[in-house]
Design a protein around this motif. Structure first.
Motif, mmCIF file in Angstrom:
data_model
loop_
_atom_site.group_PDB
_atom_site.id
_atom_site.type_symbol
_atom_site.label_atom_id
_atom_site.label_comp_id
_atom_site.label_asym_id
_atom_site.label_seq_id
_atom_site.Cartn_x
_atom_site.Cartn_y
_atom_site.Cartn_z
ATOM 1 N N LEU A 145 -1.377 -7.439 33.434
ATOM 2 C CA LEU A 145 -0.178 -8.093 32.910
ATOM 3 C C LEU A 145 0.299 -9.214 33.832
ATOM 4 O O LEU A 145 0.731 -10.280 33.367
ATOM 5 N N ARG A 146 0.219 -9.000 35.136
ATOM 6 C CA ARG A 146 0.630 -10.053 36.066
ATOM 7 C C ARG A 146 -0.324 -11.242 36.003
ATOM 8 O O ARG A 146 0.103 -12.402 36.138
ATOM 9 N N ALA A 147 -1.608 -10.987 35.788
ATOM 10 C CA ALA A 147 -2.574 -12.079 35.657
ATOM 11 C C ALA A 147 -2.306 -12.887 34.391
ATOM 12 O O ALA A 147 -2.418 -14.121 34.392
ATOM 13 N N VAL A 148 -1.936 -12.213 33.300
ATOM 14 C CA VAL A 148 -1.582 -12.918 32.061
ATOM 15 C C VAL A 148 -0.381 -13.820 32.301
ATOM 16 O O VAL A 148 -0.357 -14.999 31.902
ATOM 17 N N SER A 149 0.635 -13.294 32.979
ATOM 18 C CA SER A 149 1.845 -14.068 33.260
ATOM 19 C C SER A 149 1.555 -15.297 34.118
ATOM 20 O O SER A 149 2.211 -16.327 33.981
ATOM 21 N N ALA A 150 0.549 -15.204 34.977
ATOM 22 C CA ALA A 150 0.246 -16.289 35.914
ATOM 23 C C ALA A 150 -0.508 -17.444 35.273
ATOM 24 O O ALA A 150 -0.615 -18.517 35.882
ATOM 25 N N GLU A 151 -1.039 -17.261 34.062
ATOM 26 C CA GLU A 151 -1.842 -18.312 33.410
ATOM 27 C C GLU A 151 -1.341 -18.593 31.997
ATOM 28 O O GLU A 151 -2.043 -18.352 31.013
ATOM 29 N N PRO A 152 -0.119 -19.130 31.841
ATOM 30 C CA PRO A 152 0.437 -19.323 30.492
ATOM 31 C C PRO A 152 -0.332 -20.328 29.639
ATOM 32 O O PRO A 152 -0.219 -20.300 28.413
ATOM 33 N N ASP A 153 -1.101 -21.220 30.253
ATOM 34 C CA ASP A 153 -1.841 -22.222 29.478
ATOM 35 C C ASP A 153 -3.306 -21.851 29.273
ATOM 36 O O ASP A 153 -4.121 -22.687 28.865
ATOM 37 N N LEU A 154 -3.651 -20.594 29.519
ATOM 38 C CA LEU A 154 -5.054 -20.173 29.469
ATOM 39 C C LEU A 154 -5.689 -20.435 28.112
ATOM 40 O O LEU A 154 -6.806 -20.954 28.018
ATOM 41 N N MET A 155 -5.009 -20.087 27.026
ATOM 42 C CA MET A 155 -5.614 -20.230 25.706
ATOM 43 C C MET A 155 -5.612 -21.673 25.218
ATOM 44 O O MET A 155 -6.441 -22.055 24.390
ATOM 45 N N LEU A 156 -4.702 -22.480 25.721
ATOM 46 C CA LEU A 156 -4.759 -23.916 25.406
ATOM 47 C C LEU A 156 -6.027 -24.518 26.010
ATOM 48 O O LEU A 156 -6.703 -25.347 25.377
ATOM 49 N N LYS A 157 -6.363 -24.105 27.215
ATOM 50 C CA LYS A 157 -7.599 -24.576 27.843
ATOM 51 C C LYS A 157 -8.824 -24.054 27.091
ATOM 52 O O LYS A 157 -9.802 -24.776 26.897
ATOM 53 N N ALA A 158 -8.759 -22.794 26.673
ATOM 54 C CA ALA A 158 -9.890 -22.211 25.943
ATOM 55 C C ALA A 158 -10.138 -22.956 24.637
ATOM 56 O O ALA A 158 -11.296 -23.151 24.230
ATOM 57 N N ALA A 159 -9.060 -23.399 23.976
ATOM 58 C CA ALA A 159 -9.207 -24.091 22.690
ATOM 59 C C ALA A 159 -9.974 -25.402 22.831
ATOM 60 O O ALA A 159 -10.611 -25.857 21.870
ATOM 61 N N GLU A 160 -9.937 -26.002 24.023
ATOM 62 C CA GLU A 160 -10.639 -27.269 24.224
ATOM 63 C C GLU A 160 -12.155 -27.106 24.085
ATOM 64 O O GLU A 160 -12.867 -28.072 23.809
ATOM 65 N N CYS A 161 -12.652 -25.887 24.271
ATOM 66 C CA CYS A 161 -14.104 -25.637 24.197
ATOM 67 C C CYS A 161 -14.577 -25.296 22.788
ATOM 68 O O CYS A 161 -15.783 -25.303 22.529
ATOM 69 N N LEU A 162 -13.663 -24.987 21.888
ATOM 70 C CA LEU A 162 -14.063 -24.508 20.565
ATOM 71 C C LEU A 162 -14.872 -25.538 19.774
ATOM 72 O O LEU A 162 -15.830 -25.159 19.085
ATOM 73 N N PRO A 163 -14.542 -26.842 19.820
ATOM 74 C CA PRO A 163 -15.344 -27.806 19.045
ATOM 75 C C PRO A 163 -16.802 -27.882 19.490
ATOM 76 O O PRO A 163 -17.638 -28.417 18.759
ATOM 77 N N GLY A 164 -17.128 -27.349 20.655
ATOM 78 C CA GLY A 164 -18.509 -27.368 21.127
ATOM 79 C C GLY A 164 -19.329 -26.176 20.678
ATOM 80 O O GLY A 164 -20.531 -26.098 20.980
ATOM 81 N N PHE A 165 -18.726 -25.235 19.929
ATOM 82 C CA PHE A 165 -19.462 -24.042 19.483
ATOM 83 C C PHE A 165 -20.184 -24.386 18.180
ATOM 84 O O PHE A 165 -19.573 -24.472 17.109
ATOM 85 N N ASP A 166 -21.497 -24.555 18.254
ATOM 86 C CA ASP A 166 -22.257 -25.077 17.113
ATOM 87 C C ASP A 166 -22.950 -23.996 16.302
ATOM 88 O O ASP A 166 -23.941 -24.256 15.617
ATOM 89 N N ARG A 167 -22.431 -22.773 16.351
ATOM 90 C CA ARG A 167 -23.008 -21.674 15.594
ATOM 91 C C ARG A 167 -22.000 -21.153 14.565
ATOM 92 O O ARG A 167 -20.836 -21.543 14.591
#
Length: 298
Positions: A217-239
């Protein structure tokens, strides 16, 4: 025959034909359900304060045609405490999923993730550490909804407590009326209270599990923009990619399902009625049907 480093366990309430195993990884001992068989492999990832049994109904349906493997990750309902030096950030747990798949030699997998499990699946898209053939994101954390909704934000706030105080706070979850509150599981599942009560047992019974959960839970709190960064990789998933979302979801915004499907080059969206976030609990047969149809597509 058991793979090296794995141990078969009793079924312990798992669906008929599904066996529980455990394997030793760098972070500690991981339990998992495995239907076995020679069919294409589906790896199913659960969310915070849940275990592999989230998918019992789905696995029971799909196991005749597919090898379904569902690990219980160190997200609060696990029964084996992790090592003191284990990385329990979400990125660390995503790497643990990759290590798990590698340890079982799981190739060309279809990765399914619900709730926090969908966040892990998105992180693995960017990492490319899993030999992934397809992906299914099921009502999950995405974009700026992290931690997700009132439920996720309330849970992450409890991570500011010491493990001992966190344990005292979580004792309230023994009571069904409190489990059904929106800040607990009330907005996550319509029909799965028996499962949520069972998921709470490790936190209520083991100090080491409370320690692990607070670290997550503390690690989740420390990275509030984690999923915004993850979304940047989605257009590269070609499957092939499938997004499955609950129409009535009150924790994961339905518009996020549409956005995810649009970002994934080969993505499409299927919406499910009469369900909250935990579609594997509320509509297991419908989710299994959707996954089966997706797997049959060229």
């Amino acid at each position: 025959m058991e793979l090296a480093g794995t141990v078969a366990l009793e079924s312990n309430g798992s669906p008929q034909g599904i066996t529980r195993h455990e394997t030793e990884l760098s972070a500690g001992t991981i339990e998992y359900e495995d239907s076995g068989g020679e069919g294409p492999v589906i790896v199913l990832l659960h969310g915070l304060l849940m275990d592999a049994s989230l998918y019992d109904g789905v696995i029971a349906d799909l196991s005749a045609d597919y090898r379904c493997v569902a690990p219980t990750l160190p997200l609060g309902a696990h029964r084996h405490p992790m090592r003191a030096d284990a990385d329990l950030s979400l990125r660390g747990i995503a790497r643990l999923v990759a290590e798990f798949c590698d340890s079982l030699d799981l190739r060309d997998v279809t990765l399914v993730g619900n709730d926090t499990g969908g966040a892990l699946a998105q992180l693995l898209i960017g990492d490319e550490a899993v030999d992934m053939d397809r992906i299914v994101l099921v009502s999950c954390d995405a974009f700026d909804n992290y931690p997700p909704g009132l439920t996720g934000r309330a849970l992450v706030l409890t991570g500011k407590l010491s493990p001992a105080l966190f344990g005292l706070f979580m004792q309230q979850m023994r009571l069904r009326p409190l489990r059904r509150l929106p800040i607990a599981f009330g907005w996550l599942t319509k029909h799965g209270d028996a499962a949520t009560a069972r998921w709470m047992e490790p936190i209520l019974q083991q100090a080491e599990i409370r320690r692990d959960t607070v670290r997550v839970l503390r690690a989740v709190s420390a990275e509030p923009d984690l999923m915004l960064k993850a979304a940047e990789c989605l257009p590269g998933f070609d499957r092939p990619a499938l997004v499955v979302w609950a129409r009535e979801d009150r924790v994961m915004p339905p518009e996020h399902g549409r956005r995810l499907a649009e970002l994934l080059p080969h993505g499409r969206l299927v919406e499910v009625s009469d369900s909250y976030t935990l579609i594997p609990q509320d509509q297991p047969a419908r989710l299994a049907q959707i996954i089966r149809e997706f797997m049959r597509e060229p």
